[in-house]
Scaffold this motif. Sequence first.
Motif, mmCIF file in Angstrom:
data_model
loop_
_atom_site.group_PDB
_atom_site.id
_atom_site.type_symbol
_atom_site.label_atom_id
_atom_site.label_comp_id
_atom_site.label_asym_id
_atom_site.label_seq_id
_atom_site.Cartn_x
_atom_site.Cartn_y
_atom_site.Cartn_z
ATOM 1 N N PRO A 48 -46.411 -2.356 -7.919
ATOM 2 C CA PRO A 48 -46.658 -1.592 -9.154
ATOM 3 C C PRO A 48 -45.988 -0.220 -9.159
ATOM 4 C CG PRO A 48 -48.682 -2.608 -8.386
ATOM 5 C CD PRO A 48 -47.673 -2.799 -7.299
ATOM 6 N N THR A 49 -45.961 0.450 -7.990
ATOM 7 C CA THR A 49 -45.321 1.763 -7.928
ATOM 8 C C THR A 49 -43.833 1.661 -8.229
ATOM 9 O OG1 THR A 49 -46.938 2.506 -6.284
ATOM 10 C CG2 THR A 49 -44.889 3.766 -6.463
ATOM 11 N N LEU A 50 -43.171 0.689 -7.604
ATOM 12 C CA LEU A 50 -41.744 0.485 -7.870
ATOM 13 C C LEU A 50 -41.513 0.082 -9.330
ATOM 14 C CD1 LEU A 50 -40.686 -1.396 -4.604
ATOM 15 C CD2 LEU A 50 -40.328 1.012 -5.181
ATOM 16 N N ALA A 51 -42.441 -0.712 -9.874
ATOM 17 C CA ALA A 51 -42.305 -1.135 -11.276
ATOM 18 C C ALA A 51 -42.382 0.058 -12.221
ATOM 19 C CB ALA A 51 -43.394 -2.150 -11.609
ATOM 20 N N VAL A 52 -43.251 1.024 -11.896
ATOM 21 C CA VAL A 52 -43.364 2.227 -12.729
ATOM 22 C C VAL A 52 -42.061 3.023 -12.696
ATOM 23 C CG1 VAL A 52 -44.521 4.461 -12.912
ATOM 24 C CG2 VAL A 52 -45.864 2.393 -12.571
ATOM 25 N N PHE A 53 -41.469 3.165 -11.501
ATOM 26 C CA PHE A 53 -40.195 3.880 -11.394
ATOM 27 C C PHE A 53 -39.117 3.200 -12.236
ATOM 28 C CE2 PHE A 53 -42.162 5.949 -7.809
ATOM 29 C CZ PHE A 53 -41.519 7.181 -7.739
ATOM 30 N N VAL A 54 -39.068 1.873 -12.174
ATOM 31 C CA VAL A 54 -38.055 1.134 -12.931
ATOM 32 C C VAL A 54 -38.345 1.219 -14.431
ATOM 33 C CG1 VAL A 54 -37.061 -1.148 -13.360
ATOM 34 C CG2 VAL A 54 -37.559 -0.424 -11.011
ATOM 35 N N LEU A 55 -39.623 1.058 -14.801
ATOM 36 C CA LEU A 55 -39.990 1.047 -16.217
ATOM 37 C C LEU A 55 -39.751 2.400 -16.879
ATOM 38 C CD1 LEU A 55 -41.155 -0.761 -18.422
ATOM 39 C CD2 LEU A 55 -43.448 -0.028 -17.725
ATOM 40 N N SER A 56 -39.760 3.477 -16.085
ATOM 41 C CA SER A 56 -39.525 4.805 -16.659
ATOM 42 C C SER A 56 -38.110 4.959 -17.200
ATOM 43 C CB SER A 56 -39.792 5.885 -15.609
ATOM 44 O OG SER A 56 -38.832 5.832 -14.565
ATOM 45 N N SER A 237 -58.561 16.618 -2.694
ATOM 46 C CA SER A 237 -59.165 17.198 -3.895
ATOM 47 C C SER A 237 -58.113 17.513 -4.942
ATOM 48 C CB SER A 237 -59.939 18.467 -3.537
ATOM 49 O OG SER A 237 -61.002 18.183 -2.654
ATOM 50 N N LEU A 238 -56.978 18.022 -4.496
ATOM 51 C CA LEU A 238 -55.906 18.350 -5.436
ATOM 52 C C LEU A 238 -55.389 17.096 -6.136
ATOM 53 C CD1 LEU A 238 -54.188 20.814 -6.374
ATOM 54 C CD2 LEU A 238 -52.484 20.077 -4.705
ATOM 55 N N ILE A 239 -55.184 16.041 -5.360
ATOM 56 C CA ILE A 239 -54.714 14.779 -5.949
ATOM 57 C C ILE A 239 -55.740 14.235 -6.934
ATOM 58 C CG2 ILE A 239 -54.151 12.375 -5.427
ATOM 59 C CD1 ILE A 239 -52.956 13.361 -2.785
ATOM 60 N N GLY A 240 -57.032 14.259 -6.532
ATOM 61 C CA GLY A 240 -58.074 13.760 -7.420
ATOM 62 C C GLY A 240 -58.211 14.574 -8.694
ATOM 63 N N SER A 241 -58.059 15.901 -8.598
ATOM 64 C CA SER A 241 -58.200 16.762 -9.782
ATOM 65 C C SER A 241 -57.046 16.567 -10.759
ATOM 66 C CB SER A 241 -58.281 18.224 -9.347
ATOM 67 O OG SER A 241 -59.438 18.444 -8.584
ATOM 68 N N PHE A 242 -55.842 16.397 -10.249
ATOM 69 C CA PHE A 242 -54.704 16.168 -11.132
ATOM 70 C C PHE A 242 -54.808 14.810 -11.834
ATOM 71 C CE2 PHE A 242 -52.374 19.797 -9.549
ATOM 72 C CZ PHE A 242 -51.475 20.070 -10.557
ATOM 73 N N SER A 281 -44.619 5.836 -18.136
ATOM 74 C CA SER A 281 -44.182 5.632 -16.753
ATOM 75 C C SER A 281 -43.421 6.847 -16.244
ATOM 76 C CB SER A 281 -43.300 4.387 -16.663
ATOM 77 O OG SER A 281 -44.025 3.224 -17.032
ATOM 78 N N GLY A 282 -42.603 7.450 -17.120
ATOM 79 C CA GLY A 282 -41.903 8.678 -16.740
ATOM 80 C C GLY A 282 -42.874 9.804 -16.422
ATOM 81 N N LEU A 283 -43.937 9.925 -17.223
ATOM 82 C CA LEU A 283 -44.969 10.923 -16.942
ATOM 83 C C LEU A 283 -45.628 10.663 -15.591
ATOM 84 C CD1 LEU A 283 -46.690 11.155 -20.449
ATOM 85 C CD2 LEU A 283 -45.333 12.943 -19.350
ATOM 86 N N SER A 284 -45.860 9.396 -15.271
ATOM 87 C CA SER A 284 -46.480 9.038 -13.995
ATOM 88 C C SER A 284 -45.564 9.380 -12.821
ATOM 89 C CB SER A 284 -46.823 7.548 -13.975
ATOM 90 O OG SER A 284 -47.706 7.202 -15.021
ATOM 91 N N VAL A 285 -44.278 9.126 -12.988
ATOM 92 C CA VAL A 285 -43.322 9.455 -11.923
ATOM 93 C C VAL A 285 -43.276 10.961 -11.690
ATOM 94 C CG1 VAL A 285 -40.882 9.422 -11.284
ATOM 95 C CG2 VAL A 285 -41.941 7.386 -12.281
ATOM 96 N N ILE A 286 -43.302 11.734 -12.766
ATOM 97 C CA ILE A 286 -43.295 13.194 -12.630
ATOM 98 C C ILE A 286 -44.564 13.674 -11.927
ATOM 99 C CG2 ILE A 286 -43.356 15.361 -13.922
ATOM 100 C CD1 ILE A 286 -41.600 13.978 -16.036
ATOM 101 N N LEU A 287 -45.709 13.081 -12.291
ATOM 102 C CA LEU A 287 -46.961 13.455 -11.630
ATOM 103 C C LEU A 287 -46.911 13.118 -10.145
ATOM 104 C CD1 LEU A 287 -49.867 14.475 -11.767
ATOM 105 C CD2 LEU A 287 -50.571 12.142 -12.358
ATOM 106 N N PHE A 288 -46.387 11.961 -9.820
ATOM 107 C CA PHE A 288 -46.235 11.566 -8.413
ATOM 108 C C PHE A 288 -45.362 12.580 -7.659
ATOM 109 C CE2 PHE A 288 -43.566 9.468 -5.223
ATOM 110 C CZ PHE A 288 -44.536 8.939 -4.379
ATOM 111 N N THR A 289 -44.284 13.004 -8.283
ATOM 112 C CA THR A 289 -43.383 13.979 -7.654
ATOM 113 C C THR A 289 -44.074 15.323 -7.460
ATOM 114 O OG1 THR A 289 -41.522 12.866 -8.739
ATOM 115 C CG2 THR A 289 -41.120 15.045 -7.805
ATOM 116 N N ILE A 290 -44.822 15.769 -8.482
ATOM 117 C CA ILE A 290 -45.537 17.048 -8.384
ATOM 118 C C ILE A 290 -46.542 17.015 -7.238
ATOM 119 C CG2 ILE A 290 -47.192 18.557 -9.549
ATOM 120 C CD1 ILE A 290 -45.821 17.814 -12.188
ATOM 121 N N LEU A 291 -47.319 15.939 -7.155
ATOM 122 C CA LEU A 291 -48.334 15.836 -6.105
ATOM 123 C C LEU A 291 -47.694 15.756 -4.726
ATOM 124 C CD1 LEU A 291 -50.880 13.394 -7.782
ATOM 125 C CD2 LEU A 291 -51.074 15.864 -7.499
ATOM 126 N N MET A 292 -46.574 15.063 -4.618
ATOM 127 C CA MET A 292 -45.893 14.973 -3.328
ATOM 128 C C MET A 292 -45.383 16.341 -2.890
ATOM 129 S SD MET A 292 -42.752 12.475 -2.198
ATOM 130 C CE MET A 292 -41.610 13.253 -3.351
#
Length: 308
Positions: A48-56, A237-242, A281-292
């Motif tokens: 699913p994670t790879l699918a989100v990157f592709v779908l974005s 906590s930071l990941i959960g709050s975002f 999906s693009g929003l999700s990828v950006i959120l993943f990048t921010i949290l990382m």
Amino acid sequence: METLITENNKPLEKVGFKKKRKVKEETVFGYLFLLPTIGAFIVFSLVPTLAVFVLSLFQWDLIRPPVFLGLENYVQIFSSQDFWHSLWVTIKYVFYSQTPKLLIALLLALCLNKSLPGIRAFRIPIILPWIAMPIAVATVWRWILDPMTGLLNYYLSKIGIPGITWFSPSNTLQSIALVDVWQHFGFTTILFLVGLQSIPTMYYEAAEIDGARRFKAFWHITLPLLKPTILFILITSLIGSFQVFDIVYATTHGGPGDLSRVYYYMIYEKAFNSLQMGYASGLSVILFTILMILTLIQLRVFRDNDTN
């Protein structure tokens, strides 16, 4: 040339061969036991994670076939005022929820770590809110904080305090943060308590012999040795709050207006209300990048502090 003999009168070569064979068999069985977990991780997390990157990189509304856009979704996201607004709302929510939760949890953990009669009985009740379903907790708190019929305003009026409009434009984020603090402070307290109990008592005994006061012992012994626990709590906590969504959905639906439209709620709206799956999906990828990035920064800061 004579063959070396072991204690059991067996050739050394045969004994070594049997040991190697046993190690290989244990390794194979170990991987076999890991297969269900690895398979579940691949199917439910990695794919699913790879699918989100592709779908974005596509435009897709769940009805028509996907259309490749390249980086167009990201261009639209970063040029959108809604994106920056929801990101800023989420940052404010993280501050409102995490700051009091960490302070309350640390103070409670310090109290529960004392050797007082019956103190252990309080450890179970404080973790009960964390066990409850977030959507159920948020629904109950919506009734409690209702400005007209809510229990909290009712009891405040009994002691002469006028009712508060908890979900007004000036109080919305703080009220949502209050619900989050109530639900998660118990679990954070238990994590702090585990960290405190892992600190050897000999350090405090040595500090007491040297005449160090409690605050100095806390500052120079407790906090430095709690760093691994604090780092774990900050990251999770930071990941959960975002990723907060349940409380917002059950209480305000992003309102009033868009004052509580946090980042995850925006993803939900784009995906399931507007059917913009590629954009979401693009929003999700950006959120993943921010949290990382935030996680790496925290790891770097704590590592530098330990080095110093």
